[in-house]
Write a protein that holds these residues in place. Structure first.
Motif, PDB file in Angstrom:
ATOM      1  N   UNK A 129       0.827  -1.202   0.000  1.00 24.16           N
ATOM      2  CA  UNK A 129       0.000   0.000   0.000  1.00 24.16           C
ATOM      3  C   UNK A 129       0.858   1.246   0.000  1.00 24.16           C
ATOM      4  N   UNK A 130       1.891   1.284   0.852  1.00 21.77           N
ATOM      5  CA  UNK A 130       2.761   2.450   0.884  1.00 21.77           C
ATOM      6  C   UNK A 130       3.517   2.587  -0.446  1.00 21.77           C
ATOM      7  N   UNK A 131       3.929   1.473  -1.035  1.00 24.18           N
ATOM      8  CA  UNK A 131       4.605   1.523  -2.325  1.00 24.18           C
ATOM      9  C   UNK A 131       3.688   2.125  -3.387  1.00 24.18           C
ATOM     10  N   UNK A 132       2.463   1.634  -3.445  1.00 19.89           N
ATOM     11  CA  UNK A 132       1.487   2.134  -4.412  1.00 19.89           C
ATOM     12  C   UNK A 132       1.205   3.614  -4.163  1.00 19.89           C
ATOM     13  N   UNK A 133       1.034   3.984  -2.899  1.00 23.08           N
ATOM     14  CA  UNK A 133       0.765   5.382  -2.556  1.00 23.08           C
ATOM     15  C   UNK A 133       1.884   6.302  -3.017  1.00 23.08           C
ATOM     16  N   UNK A 134       3.127   5.877  -2.866  1.00 22.66           N
ATOM     17  CA  UNK A 134       4.252   6.727  -3.234  1.00 22.66           C
ATOM     18  C   UNK A 134       4.243   7.046  -4.717  1.00 22.66           C
ATOM     19  N   UNK A 135       3.797   6.094  -5.529  1.00 21.08           N
ATOM     20  CA  UNK A 135       3.682   6.356  -6.965  1.00 21.08           C
ATOM     21  C   UNK A 135       2.450   7.199  -7.251  1.00 21.08           C
ATOM     22  N   UNK A 136       1.309   6.789  -6.745  1.00 26.38           N
ATOM     23  CA  UNK A 136       0.046   7.467  -7.082  1.00 26.38           C
ATOM     24  C   UNK A 136       0.036   8.913  -6.603  1.00 26.38           C
ATOM     25  N   UNK A 137       0.396   9.127  -5.331  1.00 25.63           N
ATOM     26  CA  UNK A 137       0.343  10.487  -4.794  1.00 25.63           C
ATOM     27  C   UNK A 137       1.487  11.356  -5.306  1.00 25.63           C
ATOM     28  N   UNK A 186       8.920  12.327 -13.737  1.00 29.69           N
ATOM     29  CA  UNK A 186       7.517  12.768 -13.845  1.00 29.69           C
ATOM     30  C   UNK A 186       6.788  12.671 -12.508  1.00 29.69           C
ATOM     31  N   UNK A 187       7.418  12.023 -11.527  1.00 34.66           N
ATOM     32  CA  UNK A 187       6.793  11.828 -10.225  1.00 34.66           C
ATOM     33  C   UNK A 187       7.510  12.649  -9.169  1.00 34.66           C
ATOM     34  N   UNK A 188       6.741  13.277  -8.299  1.00 34.49           N
ATOM     35  CA  UNK A 188       7.283  14.012  -7.158  1.00 34.49           C
ATOM     36  C   UNK A 188       6.895  13.247  -5.899  1.00 34.49           C
ATOM     37  N   UNK A 189       7.842  12.584  -5.226  1.00 32.04           N
ATOM     38  CA  UNK A 189       7.468  11.832  -4.026  1.00 32.04           C
ATOM     39  C   UNK A 189       6.651  12.694  -3.075  1.00 32.04           C
ATOM     40  N   UNK A 190       5.561  12.148  -2.520  1.00 32.20           N
ATOM     41  CA  UNK A 190       4.673  12.965  -1.681  1.00 32.20           C
ATOM     42  C   UNK A 190       5.307  13.441  -0.385  1.00 32.20           C
ATOM     43  N   UNK A 191       6.358  12.770   0.066  1.00 32.14           N
ATOM     44  CA  UNK A 191       7.141  13.293   1.186  1.00 32.14           C
ATOM     45  C   UNK A 191       8.584  12.854   1.021  1.00 32.14           C
ATOM     46  N   UNK A 192       9.479  13.616   1.597  1.00 33.86           N
ATOM     47  CA  UNK A 192      10.913  13.386   1.437  1.00 33.86           C
ATOM     48  C   UNK A 192      11.599  13.379   2.792  1.00 33.86           C
ATOM     49  N   UNK A 193      12.726  12.673   2.843  1.00 35.67           N
ATOM     50  CA  UNK A 193      13.639  12.793   3.965  1.00 35.67           C
ATOM     51  C   UNK A 193      15.055  12.650   3.415  1.00 35.67           C
TER      52      UNK A 193
END
Length: 392
Positions: free
Chosen positions: A84-92, A232-239
């Protein structure tokens, strides 16, 4: 061919239960258990950071193993805490704009669809479930007819949670590639039970879990992102794992898929996932798929002979997930009755695939999911218990 006796010897849980909940969380082989516990012991004896340094090769092996599993490059893989977290990182991470469309499946998984609805509400998107064909799977023709300039993402669950259906992922990928539309494939239920080659599938992004058919630890997942899609993707959060802080007012994203990772991870589980993938590759994914497919059809053939039982699986190709209901019997109560006989199954609730449930007027379903270490005798025992329940 799969050496079933060896597989069972190497799976301690087979001595204790008849495990037919592999689409929930499969029994891990001994080598995965030992790898996870071994790293935890190392952390206890040496310290967490020191254990990481000492066992770094095993920790990093997950990327190479995943690349072999998926037919991709190591730098196109990110380790995540779940599918779920993997999918979210791509989708969001996708740059949607007002008026964009998402094409998805009728039998799409609840977590994914909730995300569609959230982003649709926030950004004014249109979510379009593609009608199913005569087999109950995503209609490739209908999907092609729905493609227009506003479609900015095709997102499909490869194998839905509520049955043995296998969606035509490669055919969908061919349309996505021809139309230059990004394609996100949820392979949570397919990874480990059937071959997955990202080039053959045509997907730009793919998410999977470790705990199901790959027989890895819980709390593990992977995200594949095609290198051409990264920018083309911007990760929804970064560290500081995902990016480097290069100036007081500027950061620089990593150049690879690890931009979707977190700095802190469950390293024992990460080691275990790498071992689990290597273990599956050792058996051969084609060989695993042949046995799982055969066992799934064998179980269906037993269940359809029982009066009062309705098998609900659709699809031109069906996998190792078998769902059914028994007239006059509550699915949860049947699950509990089977558990008393040491038979593990689960219940597929109506909310897990709400559109499909309503379209087909489905009740709650019993879900039995086979793996290559299951035997025909175990299927017979399940069928016998279901037969008794159907008579009551």
């Amino acid at each position: 061919m799969i050496d079933v006796e060896r597989a069972r010897r190497e799976t301690p849980g087979c001595e204790h239960v008849i495990h037919l909940n592999n689409a929930g969380s499969a029994l891990p082989p001994r080598v995965v258990h030992d790898a996870v516990v071994g790293h935890l012991e190392l952390e206890a004896q040496r310290g967490g950071y020191e254990a990481h340094e000492q066992n770094e090769e095993a920790i990093e092996r997950v990327y190479g193993a995943a690349a072999e599993l998926l037919g991709c490059q190591e730098d196109e893989v990110a380790f995540c805490s779940s599918a779920t977290r993997a999918w979210d990182m791509a989708f969001y991470g996708f740059p949607f704009e007002r008026g964009d469309k998402i094409l998805t499946a009728v039998a799409e998984y609840a977590s994914n669809f909730i995300s569609y609805l959230q982003v649709a509400r926030q950004k004014g998107l249109e979510v379009i479930p593609v009608p199913s064909d005569e087999h109950g799977q995503v209609s490739v023709d209908e999907l092609a007819s729905l493609v227009d300039q506003r479609v900015k993402l095709i997102a499909i669950t490869h194998v839905p949670t509520n049955g043995g259906l296998v969606n035509p992922a490669a055919e969908i990928g061919a349309i996505a590639k021809a139309e230059e539309i990004p394609y996100l494939l949820d392979a949570c239920q397919s990874a480990g039970q059937m071959p997955l080659d990202v080039d053959d599938l045509g997907c730009d992004m793919l998410s999977l879990t470790g705990r199901k058919y790959l027989r890895g630890p819980r709390g593990t997942g992977l995200l594949y992102v095609r290198s051409a899609m990264l920018e083309r993707l911007e990760p929804p959060f970064l560290d500081m794992r995902a990016a480097d802080w290069v100036e007081p007012d500027r950061y620089r994203l990593r150049a690879d898929a690890k931009r979707f990772e977190e700095w802190e991870q469950n390293y024992a589980a990460k080691v275990g996932l790498g071992v689990a993938i290597d273990y599956a590759l050792g058996w051969g994914i084609d060989e695993i798929w042949a046995r799982v497919h055969w066992l799934g059809e064998s179980l269906r053939s037993r269940l359809v002979e029982i009066a009062g039982v309705t098998v609900r699986d659709l699809g031109g190709t069906r996998c190792g997930i078998v769902t059914f209901d028994v007239a006059g019997t509550n699915a949860g109560q049947l699950k509990e009755a089977l558990a008393r006989e040491r038979i593990n199954v689960t219940v597929s609730p109506q909310s897990s695939t709400l559109l499909d449930t309503r379209e087909r007027d489905l009740p709650e379903l019993v879900r039995a999911s086979v793996h290559y270490y299951n035997t025909e005798e175990e299927l017979d025992l399940l069928a016998d218990c279901v037969r008794i329940a159907a008579r009551c």
